[in-house]
Design a protein around this motif. Structure first.
Motif, mmCIF file in Angstrom:
data_model
loop_
_atom_site.group_PDB
_atom_site.id
_atom_site.type_symbol
_atom_site.label_atom_id
_atom_site.label_comp_id
_atom_site.label_asym_id
_atom_site.label_seq_id
_atom_site.Cartn_x
_atom_site.Cartn_y
_atom_site.Cartn_z
ATOM 1 N N MET A 153 1.168 -0.676 0.060
ATOM 2 C CA MET A 153 0.321 -0.043 -0.245
ATOM 3 C C MET A 153 1.256 0.701 0.231
ATOM 4 N N SER A 154 0.548 2.167 -0.897
ATOM 5 C CA SER A 154 1.284 3.499 -0.787
ATOM 6 C C SER A 154 0.790 4.043 0.537
ATOM 7 N N ASP A 155 1.868 5.266 0.847
ATOM 8 C CA ASP A 155 1.903 6.185 1.530
ATOM 9 C C ASP A 155 1.026 7.514 1.092
ATOM 10 N N LEU A 156 0.976 7.738 -0.130
ATOM 11 C CA LEU A 156 0.499 8.620 -1.297
ATOM 12 C C LEU A 156 -0.890 8.710 -0.994
ATOM 13 N N SER A 157 -1.620 9.668 -0.130
ATOM 14 C CA SER A 157 -3.334 9.684 -0.732
ATOM 15 C C SER A 157 -3.098 11.169 -0.738
ATOM 16 N N ALA A 158 -4.654 11.131 -1.504
ATOM 17 C CA ALA A 158 -4.879 12.646 -1.941
ATOM 18 C C ALA A 158 -6.110 12.843 -1.290
ATOM 19 N N ASP A 159 -7.087 13.786 -0.680
ATOM 20 C CA ASP A 159 -8.146 14.157 -0.051
ATOM 21 C C ASP A 159 -8.802 15.095 -0.871
ATOM 22 N N TYR A 160 -9.779 14.053 -2.036
ATOM 23 C CA TYR A 160 -10.936 14.801 -3.045
ATOM 24 C C TYR A 160 -11.657 15.519 -2.221
ATOM 25 N N ALA A 161 -11.891 15.815 -1.323
ATOM 26 C CA ALA A 161 -12.943 17.179 -0.144
ATOM 27 C C ALA A 161 -12.536 18.499 -0.242
ATOM 28 N N VAL A 162 -11.330 18.027 0.204
ATOM 29 C CA VAL A 162 -9.919 19.172 0.439
ATOM 30 C C VAL A 162 -9.813 19.886 -1.383
ATOM 31 N N LEU A 163 -9.784 19.079 -2.084
ATOM 32 C CA LEU A 163 -8.971 19.264 -3.414
ATOM 33 C C LEU A 163 -10.183 20.164 -4.244
ATOM 34 N N ASN A 164 -11.246 19.399 -3.567
ATOM 35 C CA ASN A 164 -13.128 20.053 -4.848
ATOM 36 C C ASN A 164 -13.168 21.568 -3.999
ATOM 37 N N ARG A 165 -12.900 21.661 -2.457
ATOM 38 C CA ARG A 165 -13.151 22.667 -1.597
ATOM 39 C C ARG A 165 -12.328 23.685 -2.016
ATOM 40 N N VAL A 166 -11.366 23.635 -1.935
ATOM 41 C CA VAL A 166 -9.641 24.088 -2.556
ATOM 42 C C VAL A 166 -10.253 25.093 -4.055
ATOM 43 N N ARG A 167 -10.597 24.071 -4.761
ATOM 44 C CA ARG A 167 -11.287 24.647 -6.073
ATOM 45 C C ARG A 167 -12.129 25.651 -5.893
ATOM 46 N N HIS A 168 -12.677 25.345 -5.642
ATOM 47 C CA HIS A 168 -14.050 26.279 -4.814
ATOM 48 C C HIS A 168 -14.098 27.349 -4.590
ATOM 49 N N ASN A 169 -13.019 27.682 -3.858
ATOM 50 C CA ASN A 169 -12.857 28.894 -3.329
ATOM 51 C C ASN A 169 -11.717 29.790 -4.167
ATOM 52 N N LEU A 170 -11.160 28.876 -4.618
ATOM 53 C CA LEU A 170 -9.487 29.895 -5.822
ATOM 54 C C LEU A 170 -11.132 30.370 -7.227
ATOM 55 N N ASP A 171 -12.092 29.194 -7.420
ATOM 56 C CA ASP A 171 -13.004 29.867 -8.816
ATOM 57 C C ASP A 171 -13.754 30.253 -7.923
ATOM 58 N N HIS A 172 -14.326 30.618 -6.650
ATOM 59 C CA HIS A 172 -14.740 32.244 -6.072
ATOM 60 C C HIS A 172 -14.310 33.245 -5.843
ATOM 61 N N ILE A 173 -13.076 33.461 -5.057
ATOM 62 C CA ILE A 173 -12.229 34.775 -5.649
ATOM 63 C C ILE A 173 -11.714 34.932 -7.188
ATOM 64 N N ALA A 174 -11.553 34.158 -7.859
ATOM 65 C CA ALA A 174 -12.063 34.771 -8.948
ATOM 66 C C ALA A 174 -12.890 35.328 -9.457
ATOM 67 N N GLY A 175 -14.236 34.882 -9.302
ATOM 68 C CA GLY A 175 -15.097 35.568 -9.574
ATOM 69 C C GLY A 175 -15.324 37.301 -8.996
ATOM 70 N N LEU A 176 -15.011 36.797 -7.758
ATOM 71 C CA LEU A 176 -15.145 38.531 -6.887
ATOM 72 C C LEU A 176 -14.543 39.161 -7.445
ATOM 73 N N MET A 177 -13.312 38.461 -8.143
ATOM 74 C CA MET A 177 -12.140 40.089 -8.243
ATOM 75 C C MET A 177 -12.176 40.210 -9.698
ATOM 76 N N LYS A 178 -13.125 39.685 -10.564
ATOM 77 C CA LYS A 178 -13.267 39.914 -11.373
ATOM 78 C C LYS A 178 -14.578 41.167 -11.892
ATOM 79 N N LYS A 179 -15.177 41.740 -10.624
ATOM 80 C CA LYS A 179 -15.732 42.858 -10.612
ATOM 81 C C LYS A 179 -15.298 44.385 -10.673
ATOM 82 N N PRO A 180 -14.187 44.313 -9.202
ATOM 83 C CA PRO A 180 -14.114 45.395 -8.891
ATOM 84 C C PRO A 180 -12.576 45.887 -10.317
ATOM 85 N N GLY A 181 -12.052 44.257 -10.238
ATOM 86 C CA GLY A 181 -11.360 44.669 -12.175
ATOM 87 C C GLY A 181 -11.426 45.676 -13.183
ATOM 88 N N ARG A 182 -12.894 45.184 -13.154
ATOM 89 C CA ARG A 182 -13.722 45.720 -13.902
ATOM 90 C C ARG A 182 -14.276 47.205 -13.692
#
Length: 98
Positions: free
Chosen positions: A1-30
């Motif tokens: 068994m490998s010692d390497l693992s990935a927490d998909y829930a964490v990856l999905n949550r971080v991706r969601h947060n980054l997408d949210h940040i990108a969306g928030l940043m577009k309005k003040p930029g415009r």
């Protein structure tokens, strides 16, 4: 068994947060690109405001691009781990069947 693992829930949550940040940043930029120094009234302040607006807009665009690219890369990481998990499971099944 490998010692390497990935927490998909964490990856999905971080991706969601980054997408949210990108969306928030577009309005003040415009909005910042639409503010003119001329609206400040004082010529020196107008020049500084124009310069600040350009820098602010550029910075916001860069942060937005970074957030979007980071989200895309996390998706690729997740997909790669899922593919590897599947391949390992298939290999394990084949070896168990022998």
């Amino acid at each position: 068994m490998s010692d390497l693992s990935a927490d998909y829930a964490v990856l999905n949550r971080v991706r969601h947060n980054l997408d949210h940040i990108a969306g928030l940043m577009k309005k003040p930029g415009r909005e910042m690109t639409q503010v003119t120094g001329e609206s400040m009234g004082v010529p020196e302040l107008a020049q500084r405001m124009d310069h600040f607006g350009e820098e602010w807009s550029y910075g916001i665009k860069q942060l937005t691009k970074f957030s979007e690219k980071a989200s895309e890369m996390l998706l690729k990481v997740k997909e790669s781990f899922e593919k590897l998990d599947h391949e390992l499971a298939e290999t394990s099944k084949r070896q168990g069947a022998k």
